[in-house]
Design an enzyme around this catalytic site. Sequence first.
Site, PDB file in Angstrom:
ATOM      1  N   TYR B 131       0.854  -1.201   0.000  1.00  7.97           N
ATOM      2  CA  TYR B 131       0.000   0.000   0.000  1.00  7.97           C
ATOM      3  C   TYR B 131       0.878   1.236   0.000  1.00  7.97           C
ATOM      4  CZ  TYR B 131      -3.591   3.171   2.055  1.00  7.97           C
ATOM      5  OH  TYR B 131      -4.462   4.186   2.349  1.00  7.97           O
ATOM      6  N   LYS B 159      -0.511  -1.158  -4.663  1.00  4.58           N
ATOM      7  CA  LYS B 159      -1.571  -0.144  -4.747  1.00  4.58           C
ATOM      8  C   LYS B 159      -0.874   1.205  -4.806  1.00  4.58           C
ATOM      9  CE  LYS B 159      -5.471   1.400  -1.780  1.00  4.58           C
ATOM     10  NZ  LYS B 159      -5.119   2.804  -1.586  1.00  4.58           N
TER      11      LYS B 159
END
Lengths: 297, 297
Positions: B131, B159
């Site tokens: 992330y 991501k």
Amino acid sequence: MFNGLSAFPLTPMNETGVDEQAFTRLVENLVLANVSSIGALGSTGSYAYLSRTERQRVAQIAVECAGEIPVMVSIGAVRTRDVLDLAEDAQQVGVKALLLPPMSYQKLTDEDVYSLYQAVTSNISVPLCVYDNPGTTHFEFNDELHGRIAHLPWVGSIKIPGVSVVPDEAKARVDRLRAVIPKHVTIGVSGDTLAATGLNAGCEAWYSVMGGLFPNTAKIMTDTALTGNAAEATRLSRRLEPLWALFRDCGGSLRVIATAAELRQFTTTPSLPLPLRTFTGETRQRIAAVIDELELS
Amino acid sequence: MFNGLSAFPLTPMNETGVDEQAFTRLVENLVLANVSSIGALGSTGSYAYLSRTERQRVAQIAVECAGEIPVMVSIGAVRTRDVLDLAEDAQQVGVKALLLPPMSYQKLTDEDVYSLYQAVTSNISVPLCVYDNPGTTHFEFNDELHGRIAHLPWVGSIKIPGVSVVPDEAKARVDRLRAVIPKHVTIGVSGDTLAATGLNAGCEAWYSVMGGLFPNTAKIMTDTALTGNAAEATRLSRRLEPLWALFRDCGGSLRVIATAAELRQFTTTPSLPLPLRTFTGETRQRIAAVIDELELS
């Protein structure tokens, strides 16, 4: 209690828990130096890395060891609910003040932060210090907000981040804040590298990282500035330039001071919570050389 | 599972706890829309505001409601010890993947972050999504670090934050990252306002905030882009400009989507953890008007 040298000790820990003996040694060192107050579980005390239970236990040890010296602890958390719980826990074990950073995950608005301080000050019965440190909280105060918060009950001090290196600018900054807060609220400087400048500019307290490990050195500088000898305080701070250079070069004060605590055998390695680590190799040697040369104590 | 529309639902809560019924309604809405995966307890799911027990319970509900749709949850925490515990908890209740943000309090170095991912990927047995969102983690990845982490076992996706608004620049950015990561690792775009640009630029997934509440609208745009119809995907995204303007004007997507969820009666007010709040007054009316006009569903 929000005057003079407020020393912020490390909370030594490893992956199995807090090293309570090492923490006790650090607090005893501050008591021997007769600091004005002890700021346990500040950013330097890694409050953000500990569980609620651990935080209450560390606060309890600090209070027990500190004797007559007042202890303040951070009750920072991203959620108001948790801040209120932490405030309750800390007061239960006898802390004399609370330190509240507007810790954030989602970006906070001024109204969010005001409502946090309002909720907390409606539910406590010891003084509170407002913690302004955008570097860790990612929230930027403005003076209008400081003024509103400083008028809430129980607010006794504002811990401001480093002031300008230029004395006149530092004084203007402190004066500007002073103009919007009540008289009984003190202003304390943090950011050790500019502490003397801040004290000379009218701050009444130094919320000090180095003072948590080297309280004697920090206390002389604080007392010198607070008795009005600005030139000598500046000289004492300039003498510490090799330490300030380490803070600048090594990503802040925490890892440097934690490494120094290991070197001086207050703590054992590892002493920081992973993924944070103290320095090894050349940087560790440089830290060792600096703290010895400067005869920090 | 790291392809297509990954929908990130809110975790509705108030000061007494998580509203499990409302959370169930939100997840059921995603199941009906047949999203590719569900990203529970993302930033949108307020993972950072919940206790360990609450996070496991929310993960469990998500898995139970999701049926065949794979569930991913964030295991973010500032301390490696806590991340490992959260990974264990999440796997126990049957999540299909983990989302790991390098959440920080003290500023992290590249080596700190690499060591975190190394420790976690040595201790899990489901895929992990990296992330990358400096806005909430306050850590800036570089591609060299992404490359090293992407080669660790179990890493299945990255991501990334919003790409450039200029299609060629967005494609260059995705290509640059693609060049340093293994083929089996997908790239997913977040930052809803530029999702179409990201998908058109070669991202395989959209990690979507609006998709957590309006999965049908988000799914059409995702599928359109992923089947190669870039012009139509761009048109669909442009049509949503009033929603993107709200995200820009109102300090991000979370409070807007949480307000929209209240307006559409998925949740009741309050639905965010204090000090965060949804909008009232004119901003709430503007949100109501936009979601109705755009017929979001």
